[in-house]
Design a protein around this motif. Structure first.
Motif, PDB file in Angstrom:
ATOM      1  N   SER A 111       0.818  -1.215   0.000  1.00 39.68           N
ATOM      2  CA  SER A 111       0.000   0.000   0.000  1.00 39.68           C
ATOM      3  C   SER A 111       0.853   1.267   0.000  1.00 39.68           C
ATOM      4  CB  SER A 111      -0.937  -0.004   1.212  1.00 39.68           C
ATOM      5  OG  SER A 111      -0.174   0.136   2.386  1.00 39.68           O
ATOM      6  N   GLU A 162      -6.903 -12.926  -3.565  1.00 30.57           N
ATOM      7  CA  GLU A 162      -7.214 -11.616  -4.116  1.00 30.57           C
ATOM      8  C   GLU A 162      -7.119 -10.532  -3.059  1.00 30.57           C
ATOM      9  OE1 GLU A 162      -7.900 -11.110  -7.251  1.00 30.57           O
ATOM     10  OE2 GLU A 162      -8.034 -13.188  -7.910  1.00 30.57           O
ATOM     11  N   GLY A 163      -6.646 -10.891  -1.897  1.00 30.10           N
ATOM     12  CA  GLY A 163      -6.598  -9.908  -0.833  1.00 30.10           C
ATOM     13  C   GLY A 163      -7.885  -9.973  -0.045  1.00 30.10           C
ATOM     14  N   LYS A 164      -7.887  -9.344   1.107  1.00 27.17           N
ATOM     15  CA  LYS A 164      -9.099  -9.390   1.897  1.00 27.17           C
ATOM     16  C   LYS A 164      -9.252  -8.094   2.655  1.00 27.17           C
ATOM     17  CE  LYS A 164      -8.993 -11.149   5.948  1.00 27.17           C
ATOM     18  NZ  LYS A 164      -9.616 -12.086   6.757  1.00 27.17           N
ATOM     19  N   ASN A 165     -10.452  -7.832   3.057  1.00 24.41           N
ATOM     20  CA  ASN A 165     -10.701  -6.555   3.672  1.00 24.41           C
ATOM     21  C   ASN A 165     -11.396  -6.651   5.009  1.00 24.41           C
ATOM     22  OD1 ASN A 165     -10.978  -6.415   0.548  1.00 24.41           O
ATOM     23  ND2 ASN A 165     -10.009  -4.549   1.239  1.00 24.41           N
ATOM     24  N   GLN A 166     -11.666  -7.859   5.441  1.00 21.69           N
ATOM     25  CA  GLN A 166     -12.314  -7.958   6.743  1.00 21.69           C
ATOM     26  C   GLN A 166     -11.357  -7.497   7.834  1.00 21.69           C
ATOM     27  OE1 GLN A 166     -12.298 -10.467   4.522  1.00 21.69           O
ATOM     28  NE2 GLN A 166     -14.093 -11.770   4.764  1.00 21.69           N
ATOM     29  N   LEU A 190     -14.206 -18.584   9.789  1.00 22.54           N
ATOM     30  CA  LEU A 190     -14.525 -19.004   8.428  1.00 22.54           C
ATOM     31  C   LEU A 190     -15.318 -20.302   8.462  1.00 22.54           C
ATOM     32  CD1 LEU A 190     -11.023 -18.182   7.181  1.00 22.54           C
ATOM     33  CD2 LEU A 190     -13.056 -17.237   6.149  1.00 22.54           C
TER      34      LEU A 190
END
Lengths: 848, 530
Positions: free
Chosen positions: A250, A314-318, A324
């Motif tokens: 980032s 794909e990456g995650k945003n949680q 899970l």
């Protein structure tokens, strides 16, 4: 604010359930955290409130650093840390990992006393089962290494296993290793305790604060941008676990941190009818791919399946790791394995199947250290599901690194800079971690190679060599030939050729070595890192003279073998430098130095537009001709005269053409291809130490007999000079020594690899760093450092040549000690004809 | 019947097309000689339309070289495993987390698949979740005259929607980040199939235009952002107008310029759904379709269409077209069930040939584009008097999800041409039933480890025989493999899958299907929780 965290920790203890855990935490008022304003400035900002981040904060504050801020996007200890199975195990494959785990064990044990926070630490010990003889050998190797660093462990019989654990089926076992001081502990509570201690030492902790990106100016960390505002800082530590990859990217100046998560499952059960004792040992059945520990009277059992499920490609945003989906079908093989090991559990009631993603790295080792791209950006992530075991030690080493500029142990094996940019691709990582996760419990035999994510970098000759039977290994993403299988030869399948004994390529490598000695061989060495340093004036020479320990002011066309040392005199790199012209130098370093050496040079070279450093690894294919007829082949190819005295630097643009010419001209001299295994055998029998294996940042030229390659008496300053002068005066505390195994039967005995303990007069004296079979001596040769530990205090004392020569030596291979002759200098009989100095210099390029 | 089949196919194939491409694709069965190309003007040979056309010279050579051995090759068959492999190549599926930011998620999972007939495929699909607002988006984009427009729409439309839905405050933060050159916060999280391609090179231009859009939204000073219906309406039209304007604006970079020309001069229909809790919005422009599978309390299944196809069989569309154009054109707007006798759908993105004035088209194309190399077909249909004839304005349907709404099927017309709504619902229901029948249920979880183990082993043993795991694959399998009576014919399936690349388009269209399953429990919870 911190008192709230403590109260949470206490509440958790009353109901030791995973379920209570989450509900207890979500009850924490969110508004409170919002009201706290971040400081505008700090010395260090640590991102990640898991066990890694808190350990780094703990150790930094202990070492006296102030103004430390720890930011956690959710709540403390709520990521992988929260779901950790809580097993602390010191039985690791690398010594550095064993040391980290050992330190962690000692740290956690006294943490409760130090902080008053219960951590649930219970010394249970652990038992590693062996269903096969090969597994037992692997355990024996670990066992010998554990013992010499002071961790008690022993190889035990199946019968003893049954005594240690009431439920185990031991009928299919051939043996086991018992490590009595291993423990179980609540990872989340350890993190909270570390946070609490750090907080008392002045570390400011903010939860529910996300780092958006790190601000960088001129390649230096200047601050972090969070969702609650900015903080200026000099150091940033990325302990973001699963999120580290994305956080690294980032920045405007991205930091590549190659890791990828896989789902990881473990089972929790209700208590047994007679609840299991809380000190019941943890069982690791690697052949069955499972681990089993006692948990609240029942068991906790998980494993590392053959078909892992990579996640978050794909990456995650949680924010936090949600619980899970459970996947019972996926868990079935592990469950069957568990019931085979403990048949009595059939009637045990299920409580939960936990799915907690773990992060894995491309080579199964964790990632720490400073980013090569951004100064002040440190990383500690990618624990390959051993985070709890490593956190204490890894946190300490990283803190030492930041405070002192280097850690107290050589951690090159774990250094972020061992990876190149190519290893950061998501596709590569996804494929590779699917291989790495099962590998945790696979048998690790000498010289195994990863099968996935290959052919990232290849030489232009790759296809040509492949067609001639080349078998490949990978280093730093680069494919290199190991050896060439002749057309009529049929090697065993990969799975079968896994052995701790004599490998099936023995004869092949022998014939390559023989050809190197009697005729001529060509080895493609294009993987080596190649830099060019040029300047308009004398700047290049000046800076290189300061950065390198050998005198580089040599006539144009000459090659110098030199170390690139740090302040402590240790090798940051061991390379060869050719002077191309008065103002330009060509530097050849080991393959895996590409990132490390570049970062080091960039850090130490002045900002000068007239001084140019260029990575030309891609530009050149390197062919190495070895053998007595090499000069003949070259003379025929070139009009320039070739003698060892006069070896002109020639660069040719057409690699394939040159290769073809060499091969066709060389035919009458008996030329053939050779691979790195032949080279390795040659270099080890000639006592050439190699950086990254024998040499590291804590070994100096004096400790490996290379004083003649250091310009100590030339009155020139260079990095590490003071340390070397002092060492010269005081003597060295360890010495690289060559060992020739005496009573070792190559056909029947286990082969040495590296990391085998060395015993001098029955006393532990050090470990081997590399080994190979010498086809000339017809013996195994090991290189390794001999220390002089005081018999009374264990303190290190000066090692003299006399000390080395007066000892009787043994090398411990998986518990069996073989007699060995120690040598401080290469065996002279190996040199069939008198070699000149330059010739020796050239062969140093051969590397391992 | 099947034994005589190959030769008949062979002959019909030979007669119908010159550029028969042999190679690995073996034989085909001609279902009926329906030519379904959207663009009738180009319909003489789908090959001429393809963007792979630059290599058509090679294709010809290959075809001629390959004539003598064809008969032999035609006896080769794909094994059932190979058939499955071909069918499953485009599969993607994703299970959503039970909770989204604390609230139960109304979407359980989705299953999607795509089978190409065009080469390269002209359909696109997209699934993404909005990160700055809530909601999931599913889209199907059916391109014609090339894949460029469908590709662009599939990449960009969701961003327009997501931005439209953002609050003033979020937009300000985005603008702030752009201004200070900081990384943008993520807008979408895509759930992509590994094979999905993206136009990496032009994203910065697209971002600039997206930014202009949100700047205009900012100027509207709406605290909460647009409502979903408005957002969908605006996004479709805004993106279409951006596509149209981008090619008119002078662009420096030749690659970007050529690409935007290809995008504007090809077309795509689009159908997308936005699901946020119980609020389901479907926006449609063109002849893709979205239907809902509903299970009534009595257990009966029915189908609820959420879109209307925009084509000549839609009376409302006919009247709209007549309304929008002078009476004198009443007889020429739709000819042979095609818009101006050319285009099947009467709403679409791109296709500026049917939107711009003749003058504008000429002036843009005269700016020195190499239209031939770019595969841009320049033409003016007869009776082209009062453009625009085509619009990308979507019809937006709102549906409040009920516990009885079990799944949503979005698909391109390639599916709907062969299967009707009821068939599709029936197949998905069968799929659901079969999936649960094949595998002993885990919902009533066995209490102890031993029982669990034997249950799992049963499941594994049966799982090996299970057919499609993915409902979309099942739909595609039936779409191309069913005979006139709706029965599966394995030979037919194999034949359809082994059509030579150039022939495939004559017997079937690109098919893209996404099936979205809803979580009735969480929908129920919405109602109970108020």
């Amino acid at each position: 604010m911190f008192s709230r965290l403590l109260s949470v920790a206490r509440r958790q203890r009353t109901g030791r359930g995973w379920q209570n855990w989450s509900s207890g935490r979500s009850g924490a008022p969110a508004a409170e955290a919002h009201s706290v304003a971040l400081p505008a400035q700090a010395h260090v900002v640590i991102c990640g409130g898991g066990i890694m981040g808190t350990s780094v904060a703990y150790h930094l504050s202990k070492m006296g650093w102030k103004d430390i801020v720890l930011l956690e996007q959710g709540r403390l200890a709520a990521g992988s840390t929260r779901f950790c199975a809580g097993i602390l195990s010191t039985a690791r494959h690398l010594t550095i990992e064993q040391k980290m785990a050992d330190y962690s064990n000692k740290l956690y044990q006294q943490l409760e006393q130090e902080t008053g926070i219960q951590t649930g630490y219970i010394r249970t010990g652990s038992i590693f089962l062996a269903q096969t003889q090969d597994r037992l050998i692997s355990l024996k190797r670990i066992n010998s290494r554990l013992n010499v660093i002071g961790i008690p462990s022993e190889i035990i019989s199946p019968k003893k296993v049954a005594e240690l654990h009431p439920l185990l089926n031991v009928h299919d076992l051939v043996g086991a290793m018992h490590v009595p001081e291993d423990a179980v502990v609540s990872s989340a509570d350890v993190a909270l305790a570390l946070a609490s201690a750090a907080s008392q030492n002045g570390v400011q902790i903010y939860d529910r604060t996300s780092v958006l990106h790190v601000m960088v100016k001129k390649g230096q960390v200047t601050g972090v941008e969070t969702d609650k505002g900015q903080i200026e800082c000099q150091y940033f530590v990325n302990c973001a676990g699963q999120w580290a990859y994305e956080l690294g990217l980032s920045n405007e100046e991205p930091v590549s941190i190659p890791l990828h998560a896989c789902e990881h499952f473990y089972l929790l059960t209700r208590p047994l009818e007679t609840p299991l004792q809380s000190n019941t040992p943890t069982v690791v059945d690697a052949d069955g791919r499972i681990y089993i520990r006692n948990w609240q009277g029942g068991i906790l059992s998980g494993g590392f399946e053959k078909n892992p499920k990579p996640i978050f490609t794909e990456g995650k945003n949680q924010l936090e790791i949600q619980n899970l989906q459970e996947d019972w079908d996926h868990f079935e093989p592990l469950l069957s394995s568990l019931l085979r090991r403990m048949p009595e559990l059939e009637t045990l009631e299920i409580m939960k199947l936990v799915n907690c993603p773990e992060t894995f790295t491309p080579d199964m080792r964790c990632i720490m250290g400073e980013s090569p791209a951004v100064q002040g950006y440190y990383v500690l992530v990618g624990m390959n599901s051993a985070g709890l075991s490593f956190a204490g030690g890894a946190g300490r080493y990283l803190a030492e690194w930041m405070v002192h500029g280097y850690p107290s142990e050589s951690i090159w094996e774990l250094d972020l800079k061992r990876f190149g940019a190519l290893q950061s691709s998501r596709t590569f990582l996804r494929h590779r971690v699917m291989e790495v996760m099962p590998l945790l419990y696979d048998l690790k035999v000498p010289r195994w190679d990863f099968q996935t994510g290959r052919q990232l970098r290849t030489s232009p000759l790759y296809d040509r060599l492949d067609a001639q039977g080349a078998r490949w290994m990978e280093k730093h993403g680069f494919e290199r030939p190991k050896y060439f299988v002749p057309p009529d030869k049929d090697l065993l399948a990969l799975e079968q050729s896994k052995t701790f004994y004599k490998p099936d390529w023995f004869d092949i490598v022998e014939s390559e070595v023989k050809c190197c000695k009697e005729a001529v061989c060509v080895i493609d060495m294009s993987s080596f890192t190649k830099f060019e340093i040029t300047s308009t004036g004398d700047q290049a020479l000046e800076i290189l003279q300061y950065l390198f320990s050998n005198d580089l002011d040599v006539p144009v066309g000459h090659i110098v073998h030199t170390g690139m040392l740090n302040e402590g005199g240790g090798y940051e790199n061991d390379c060869s430098i050719a002077r191309l012209s008065k103002r330009s130098f060509f530097m050849i370093s080991p393959t895996d130095q590409q990132v490390h050496c570049w970062a080091w040079l960039k850090k130490h070279m002045p900002e000068d537009s007239n001084l140019l450093l260029e990575d030309v690894t891609w530009k050149y294919t390197a062919l190495n001709l070895i053998g007595p007829r090499a000069v003949d082949v070259l003379s025929e190819l070139s009009y320039a005269p070739m003698t060892p005295d006069h070896f002109p630097s020639l660069f040719c643009k057409y690699a394939l053409h040159v290769y073809n010419e060499v091969m066709s001209v060389g035919q009458k001299y008996g030329i053939r291809n050779a691979g790195y295994y032949a080279l390795r055998s040659l270099r080890i029998e000639k006592f050439f130490a190699f950086w990254g294996q024998d040499l590291n940042t804590l070994t100096t030229p004096l400790e490996c007999g290379r004083e003649s390659r250091v310009k100590l008496d030339k009155g020139m300053d260079f990095i590490g000079r003071d340390a070397l002068l002092q060492q010269k005066q005081n003597g060295v505390y360890k010495r690289l020594t060559m060992f020739i195994l005496d009573d070792h039967d190559t056909d029947l005995d286990l082969w040495p690899w590296w990391g085998e303990p060395i015993y001098r007069n029955g006393q532990y004296a050090g470990k081997t760093t590399s080994s190979a079979y010498s086809y000339t001596l017809e013996r195994h040769v090991c290189l390794g450092f001999v220390h002089n530990f005081s018999e009374d205090t264990g303190e290190e004392q000066v090692v003299t040549a006399d000390f080395i020569n007066r000892g009787e030596y043994e090398i411990d291979i998986a518990g069996h000690r073989f007699q060995a002759k120690a040598k401080l200098y290469p065996v002279t009989s190996l040199f069939t004809h008198k070699r000149r100095k330059d010739d020796v210099e050239l062969s140093d390029l051969h590397g391992k | 019947m099947s034994s005589t089949l190959p030769f008949w196919i062979l002959n019909s194939a030979r007669n119908s097309i010159a550029t028969l491409q042999g190679g690995r694709r073996l034989y085909s069965r001609c279902a009926s000689n329906r030519n379904k190309s959207r663009w009738r003007l180009f319909s003489q040979g789908p090959g001429t339309l393809k963007s792979s056309a630059p290599c058509s010279g090679f294709a010809l050579q290959k075809a001629y070289r390959h004539t003598s051995t064809e008969e032999d090759d035609f006896h080769l068959q794909l094994s059932p495993e190979q058939v499955n492999e071909v069918l499953r190549a485009g599969e993607s599926a994703h299970k959503f987390l039970d909770l989204v930011s604390g609230a139960p998620n109304s979407v359980l999972r989705f299953e999607s698949n795509q089978l190409a007939a065009n080469s390269p495929v002209e359909d696109r699909r997209g699934v993404a979740s909005c990160l700055q607002t809530s909601g999931l988006m599913f889209g199907i984009f059916d391109g014609h005259g090339g894949h460029a427009c469908a590709q662009a729409v599939s990449e960009r439309l969701f961003y327009y929607v997501a931005v439209s839905l953002m609050s003033q405050q979020t937009l300000e933060r985005m603008e702030g980040a752009m201004e200070s050159m900081k990384p943008l916060m993520p807008i979408l999280q895509w759930l992509k199939h590994p094979g999905d391609s993206i136009y990496k090179d032009v994203t910065s231009v697209h971002l600039d235009h997206l930014r202009v859009y949100w700047q205009e939204l900012l100027d509207l000073h709406m605290e909460m952002g647009l409502n979903i219906k408005e957002a969908l309406m605006y996004s479709f039209q805004r993106l279409d107008s951006d596509i149209s304007l981008e090619v008119q604006a002078p662009l420096e970079d030749e690659m970007t310029r050529n690409l935007s020309l290809q995008v504007a001069f090809s077309g795509a229909t689009a159908c997308m759904a936005h699901v946020d809790g119980v609020h389901l919005h479907v926006a449609n422009a063109g002849d893709c379709r979205a239907i809902l599978g509903v299970q009534e309390d009595n257990g009966m299944w029915s189908c609820l269409p959420l879109t209307r196809d925009h084509n000549a069989w839609n009376q409302a569309e006919l009247s709209r077209l007549k309304r929008e154009h002078p009476e004198s054109e009443d007889r020429t707007v739709i000819v042979d069930n095609r818009l101006l006798g050319v285009l099947m759908p009467c709403r679409a993105f791109g296709d500026v040939q049917l939107k711009w004035s003749k003058e504008l088209q000429r002036s843009v194309l005269e700016r020195g584009f190499d239209t031939e190399a770019l595969n841009i077909y320049q033409f003016t249909p007869p009776h082209y008097h009062t453009p625009p004839y085509l619009t990308a304005e979507p019809e937006v349907t709102y549906h409040r999800l009920r516990p009885q709404d079990k799944f949503l099927v979005l698909a391109s017309d390639g599916l709907w041409d062969v299967l009707d709504n009821e068939d599709v619902v029936r197949l998905v229901v069968e799929h659901l039933a079969e999936a649960s029948r094949h595998k002993p249920d885990l919902a009533q979880r066995p209490a102890n480890l031993g029982l669990m183990q034997s249950l799992l082993q049963q499941r594994r043993a049966q799982g090996l025989r299970a057919a499609d795991q993915n409902a979309a694959t099942r739909l595609i399998r039936h779409a191309i493999g069913s005979n006139e009576y709706g029965e599966m014919e394995p030979e037919r399936l194999t034949a359809m899958l082994t059509l030579p690349e150039d022939l495939a388009r004559m017997y079937r269209d690109d098919i893209t299907v996404t099936v979205v399953y809803f979580n009735s429990d969480s929908i129920d919870a919405y109602y109970k929780g108020g």
